[in-house]
Scaffold this active site. Structure first.
Site, short mmCIF file in Angstrom:
data_model
loop_
_atom_site.label_atom_id
_atom_site.label_comp_id
_atom_site.label_asym_id
_atom_site.label_seq_id
_atom_site.Cartn_x
_atom_site.Cartn_y
_atom_site.Cartn_z
N ASN A 9 110.65 26.73 15.56
CA ASN A 9 111.83 27.55 15.30
C ASN A 9 112.11 27.52 13.80
OD1 ASN A 9 114.29 28.87 15.28
ND2 ASN A 9 115.42 27.23 16.27
N LYS A 11 114.22 29.24 12.17
CA LYS A 11 115.64 29.50 11.89
C LYS A 11 115.76 30.53 10.75
CE LYS A 11 116.86 25.01 13.76
NZ LYS A 11 117.76 23.83 13.72
N HIS A 95 120.35 28.05 22.02
CA HIS A 95 120.29 27.01 20.99
C HIS A 95 121.71 26.60 20.60
CE1 HIS A 95 119.41 24.94 17.22
NE2 HIS A 95 118.16 24.86 17.62
N GLU A 97 123.10 26.00 17.90
CA GLU A 97 123.68 26.72 16.77
C GLU A 97 124.25 28.07 17.21
OE1 GLU A 97 120.47 24.50 13.88
OE2 GLU A 97 120.22 26.63 14.30
N GLU A 167 117.46 19.52 23.71
CA GLU A 167 117.71 19.22 22.30
C GLU A 167 119.07 18.54 22.17
OE1 GLU A 167 115.50 21.99 19.29
OE2 GLU A 167 117.18 23.06 20.14
N GLY A 173 118.31 18.36 13.12
CA GLY A 173 118.46 18.44 11.68
C GLY A 173 119.14 17.25 11.04
N SER A 213 114.63 16.68 15.64
CA SER A 213 113.98 15.81 14.64
C SER A 213 112.65 15.24 15.13
CB SER A 213 114.92 14.69 14.20
OG SER A 213 116.09 15.24 13.58
N GLY A 234 111.94 22.16 14.64
CA GLY A 234 112.71 22.85 13.62
C GLY A 234 112.09 22.68 12.25
N GLY A 235 112.66 21.79 11.44
CA GLY A 235 112.25 21.64 10.05
C GLY A 235 110.77 21.38 9.86
#
Length: 255
Positions: A9, A11, A95, A97, A167, A173, A213, A234-235
């Site tokens: 993802n 983002k 999600h 967010e 999640e 994050g 993470s 994610g990241g």
């Protein structure tokens, strides 16, 4: 056998050139994959990313969002038909967010799930608890409500066409990660809920991903758990080497 998936993802990150460079780097390192790899870039770049992956086996493109309406006066929104037309295969739904920043309710997410399945796309339905809920040991009730109100209206056939991603919000994050035991316990609980609402066979067939993470150093340990079928990343999905390491970690658990 459950489908094993590593989904990235991205983002709201990367411009067009950065997105294409990331795909190019990824394919230079990992030209073939034994598990399904799903890239979820920003909406404007989906078509181009699809084009770069068109000759690759087990690589797919997903959207980060969708509107449940077929068409109409919904400025700035994207329909399932639009996603189909550019060969998108997956859609992230629910999600944290989107829930927090855009006030997406359980009922609205239910409509999204229905629209995605009706269009023969695959929803990646996200669930997970905030830190205060975890600290009160209420995470099971919290996740149960998310699933019950947005997914459990589905028929047996339709629920089998869903992917679920657990999640924990407190780990997205933040650099914090659920322990191996915490991840396995929740994945096992989710599978138990599905078995109770449907049956054991359905529960055993559904892919459940871990997100929060997940990185190259912890991926293989997480993926080795019996109810963890991959990750929503994610990241770490924004760095080709890290993302490939995570893909390799899932493949290693299949060897």
């Amino acid at each position: 056998m459950r489908t094993k998936i590593v989904a990235g993802n991205w983002k709201m990150n990367n411009d067009f050139n950065q997105s294409i460079n990331l795909v190019t780097e990824l394919l230079a390192i990992k030209p073939t994959a034994k598990v399904n790899v799903v890239l979820c870039p920003p909406m404007p770049f989906i078509h181009s990313v699809v084009g770069h992956l068109s000759q690759q086996s087990n690589y797919y493109v997903g959207a980060q969002n969708v509107n449940p309406n077929k068409n109409g006066a919904f400025t700035g929104e994207i329909s399932t038909h639009m996603l189909q037309s550019v060969c998108c295969k997956y859609v992230i739904i629910g999600h944290s967010e989107r829930r927090e920043y855009f006030n997406e309710t359980h009922e609205f997410l239910k409509f999204k799930v229905d629209a995605v399945l009706e269009s023969n796309l695959t929803p990646i339905f996200c669930c997970g608890e905030p830190l205060e809920v975890r600290n009160q040991n209420q995470q099971n009730d919290f996740v149960k409500k998310q699933l019950a109100e947005s997914l459990f209206h589905l028929s047996e056939q339709n629920i089998k066409n869903c992917v679920i991603a657990y999640e924990p919000i407190w780990a997205i994050g933040t650099g914090l990660t659920a322990s191996v035991n915490q991840a396995q316990e929740m994945h096992q609980f989710i599978r138990l809920l599905i078995a109770q609402h449907y049956n054991e066979s359905v529960a055993a067939s559904i892919t459940i991903l871990y997100g929060g993470s997940c990185n190259p150093s912890n991926a293989e340990t997480l993926f080795a758990q019996p109810d963890v079928d991959g990750g929503l990343i994610g990241g770490a999905s924004l760095k080709a080497n890290d993302f490939v390491s995570i893909i390799n970690a899932l493949e290693n658990t299949e060897s």
